[in-house]
Design a protein around this motif. Structure first.
Motif, PDB file in Angstrom:
ATOM      1  N   LYS A  59      11.200  12.786  15.973  1.00 45.21           N
ATOM      2  CA  LYS A  59      11.547  13.116  14.593  1.00 45.21           C
ATOM      3  C   LYS A  59      12.445  14.347  14.520  1.00 45.21           C
ATOM      4  CE  LYS A  59       7.411  11.001  12.632  1.00 45.21           C
ATOM      5  NZ  LYS A  59       6.211  11.180  11.801  1.00 45.21           N
ATOM      6  N   GLU A  60      13.231  14.565  15.560  1.00 46.96           N
ATOM      7  CA  GLU A  60      14.213  15.654  15.594  1.00 46.96           C
ATOM      8  C   GLU A  60      15.552  15.101  16.066  1.00 46.96           C
ATOM      9  OE1 GLU A  60      11.775  18.316  18.228  1.00 46.96           O
ATOM     10  OE2 GLU A  60      12.541  19.821  16.831  1.00 46.96           O
ATOM     11  N   SER A  61      16.627  15.548  15.451  1.00 49.25           N
ATOM     12  CA  SER A  61      17.957  15.136  15.888  1.00 49.25           C
ATOM     13  C   SER A  61      18.568  16.153  16.845  1.00 49.25           C
ATOM     14  CB  SER A  61      18.878  14.987  14.669  1.00 49.25           C
ATOM     15  OG  SER A  61      19.137  16.256  14.078  1.00 49.25           O
ATOM     16  N   LYS A  62      17.972  17.356  16.909  1.00 45.61           N
ATOM     17  CA  LYS A  62      18.486  18.479  17.710  1.00 45.61           C
ATOM     18  C   LYS A  62      19.921  18.840  17.294  1.00 45.61           C
ATOM     19  CE  LYS A  62      16.167  20.174  20.298  1.00 45.61           C
ATOM     20  NZ  LYS A  62      15.072  21.155  20.064  1.00 45.61           N
ATOM     21  N   THR A  63      20.231  18.605  16.020  1.00 42.79           N
ATOM     22  CA  THR A  63      21.510  19.041  15.458  1.00 42.79           C
ATOM     23  C   THR A  63      21.244  19.830  14.182  1.00 42.79           C
ATOM     24  OG1 THR A  63      21.773  17.004  14.174  1.00 42.79           O
ATOM     25  CG2 THR A  63      22.812  17.063  16.350  1.00 42.79           C
ATOM     26  N   GLY A  91      18.939  24.504  22.562  1.00 45.02           N
ATOM     27  CA  GLY A  91      19.034  23.060  22.712  1.00 45.02           C
ATOM     28  C   GLY A  91      19.542  22.313  21.493  1.00 45.02           C
ATOM     29  N   TYR A  92      20.305  22.990  20.629  1.00 43.19           N
ATOM     30  CA  TYR A  92      20.832  22.342  19.428  1.00 43.19           C
ATOM     31  C   TYR A  92      22.355  22.247  19.473  1.00 43.19           C
ATOM     32  CZ  TYR A  92      16.346  22.585  16.987  1.00 43.19           C
ATOM     33  OH  TYR A  92      15.042  22.402  16.610  1.00 43.19           O
ATOM     34  N   ASP A 119      18.450  18.603  11.511  1.00 44.19           N
ATOM     35  CA  ASP A 119      17.140  19.257  11.428  1.00 44.19           C
ATOM     36  C   ASP A 119      17.147  20.441  10.464  1.00 44.19           C
ATOM     37  OD1 ASP A 119      16.107  17.485  13.300  1.00 44.19           O
ATOM     38  OD2 ASP A 119      16.710  18.744  14.988  1.00 44.19           O
ATOM     39  N   GLY A 120      18.327  20.970  10.168  1.00 46.53           N
ATOM     40  CA  GLY A 120      18.424  22.105   9.263  1.00 46.53           C
ATOM     41  C   GLY A 120      19.869  22.341   8.877  1.00 46.53           C
ATOM     42  N   ILE A 121      20.070  23.139   7.829  1.00 45.11           N
ATOM     43  CA  ILE A 121      21.420  23.413   7.327  1.00 45.11           C
ATOM     44  C   ILE A 121      21.608  24.909   7.117  1.00 45.11           C
ATOM     45  CG2 ILE A 121      23.015  23.075   5.386  1.00 45.11           C
ATOM     46  CD1 ILE A 121      21.769  20.313   4.966  1.00 45.11           C
ATOM     47  N   ALA A 314       8.475  25.384  12.172  1.00 43.83           N
ATOM     48  CA  ALA A 314       7.331  25.268  11.253  1.00 43.83           C
ATOM     49  C   ALA A 314       7.306  23.874  10.621  1.00 43.83           C
ATOM     50  CB  ALA A 314       7.425  26.338  10.172  1.00 43.83           C
ATOM     51  N   HIS A 315       8.475  23.367  10.264  1.00 40.54           N
ATOM     52  CA  HIS A 315       8.593  22.033   9.664  1.00 40.54           C
ATOM     53  C   HIS A 315       8.123  20.961  10.651  1.00 40.54           C
ATOM     54  CE1 HIS A 315      10.309  19.052   6.918  1.00 40.54           C
ATOM     55  NE2 HIS A 315      10.832  18.451   7.968  1.00 40.54           N
TER      56      HIS A 315
END
Length: 341
Positions: A59-63, A91-92, A119-121, A314-315
């Motif tokens: 459940k992570e794209s690592k981007t 690792g992103y 995964d985040g912006i 945390a997410h």
């Protein structure tokens, strides 16, 4: 060439897919001999993990997505480099998008990043943006979000900022301390929070030193360019020939100020002292060298990514994360444009 799968490696070696997977991940319950055979065959067949399958499982794209107003600006180029370095260490990969100060383009870019399942912006808002629907959409989707530099005070997300009011106040106070009594301000557009705060800092410095505020000394840029700095200086000299100081929203526009003065034999800082904002690398190589407020661009990039990483972790772990704002310190770099004998 078609992609090699775990099943093909398993079939070739006569072992299970699970064993192949464990061998590639160096699990201790797989023998050294089997690991060696799996790794050698995987290398020979040029096997690469299916990132889409990995993403579905973890459940992570690592981007992460990064939206900035402009890439060419010295401040933002430093921020980008810092974010990329920090992301790589963790690792992103970073998807970098440029809004060109357009809210419509920014909206499309936010939609793109959401569809890419980043995964985040990280975002520095365009001049036209505030806590608009597309920003609300990120937060409502519970996608980790960090604003930096150009932010919305209304958005309930983490932020990395400087104290623009304080920094502008100190810049104008420096001009006053060297004897300036009539200080023009070449400011940014009316909407961005950092432009608003720098204008407030300018006014507060005048007020503290009992210098009446004169709105005719304030010149508002649309893009804060070299050309605007150059053209507004021509206006200042024509409309206020007794002006003895100019505070400029950015160093790029301040270089335009210096250029006009140099071309028209206006002595800096004897006739007009000039101070910019951001401490662009050009500030120390032009003539005269430009005094400027130093923005910690490198530290801002690192801090913004680390704050985003904390929220993404945390997410992922389904822990509660409380957004917070981190304020970085600034300082004034004094150079020839404000050193009076």
């Amino acid at each position: 060439m078609k992609d090699i799968t775990l099943k093909e490696i398993a079939t070739t070696l006569g072992i299970s897919i699970t064993t192949v997977s464990k061998a590639l991940k160096d699990y201790p319950d797989v023998s050294a001999k089997t690991k060696k055979a799996v790794i050698e065959l995987a290398q020979n067949l040029h096997y690469t993990p299916n990132s889409f399958a990995v993403n579905l499982r973890t459940k992570e794209s690592k981007t992460v997505g990064l939206i900035i107003p402009e890439v060419m600006h010295h401040f933002f180029s430093n921020v980008i480099n810092s974010i990329i370095d920090e992301a790589e260490k963790n690792g992103y990969l970073v998807i970098i998008l440029q809004s060109n100060e357009s809210i419509e383009l920014e909206k499309k870019q936010v939609d793109l990043l959401i569809n890419k399942r980043v995964d985040g912006i990280l975002i520095s808002l365009s001049n036209e943006s505030n806590y608009d629907e597309h920003i609300q959409h990120i937060i409502n989707r519970k996608i980790p979000l960090v604003m930096f530099d150009k932010i919305s005070k209304l958005a309930p997300c983490s932020k990395v900022i400087i104290n623009d009011q304080k920094a502008a106040f100190n810049a104008v106070q420096h001009l006053i301390d060297i004897g300036c009594k009539k200080i023009a301000y070449i400011r940014g557009p009316l909407n961005p929070q950092n432009s608003i705060d720098r204008f407030i800092g300018y006014k507060k410095a005048l007020e503290k030193n009992h210098i009446p505020f004169d709105s005719s000394l304030v010149y508002t840029c649309e893009k804060v360019t070299f050309e605007e700095g150059y053209d507004f200086t021509a206006q200042i000299i024509k409309e206020h020939p007794d002006a003895d100081g100019i505070f400029v929203m950015t160093d790029l526009a301040a270089v335009g100020v210096l250029s006009f003065c140099n071309e028209n034999q206006i002595k800096i800082p004897e006739q007009i002292a000039v101070i910019g904002f951001s401490n662009w690398f050009m500030s120390k190589v032009i003539s005269p060298k430009l005094s400027s407020v130093d923005q910690p661009s490198h530290k801002m990039g690192i801090t913004a990514f680390d704050l985003l990483l904390e929220e993404m972790n945390a997410h992922r772990d389904e822990n509660i994360f409380t957004p917070r704002t981190i304020e970085l310190e600034t300082n004034i770099i004094i150079r020839e444009s404000t050193i009076r004998q």
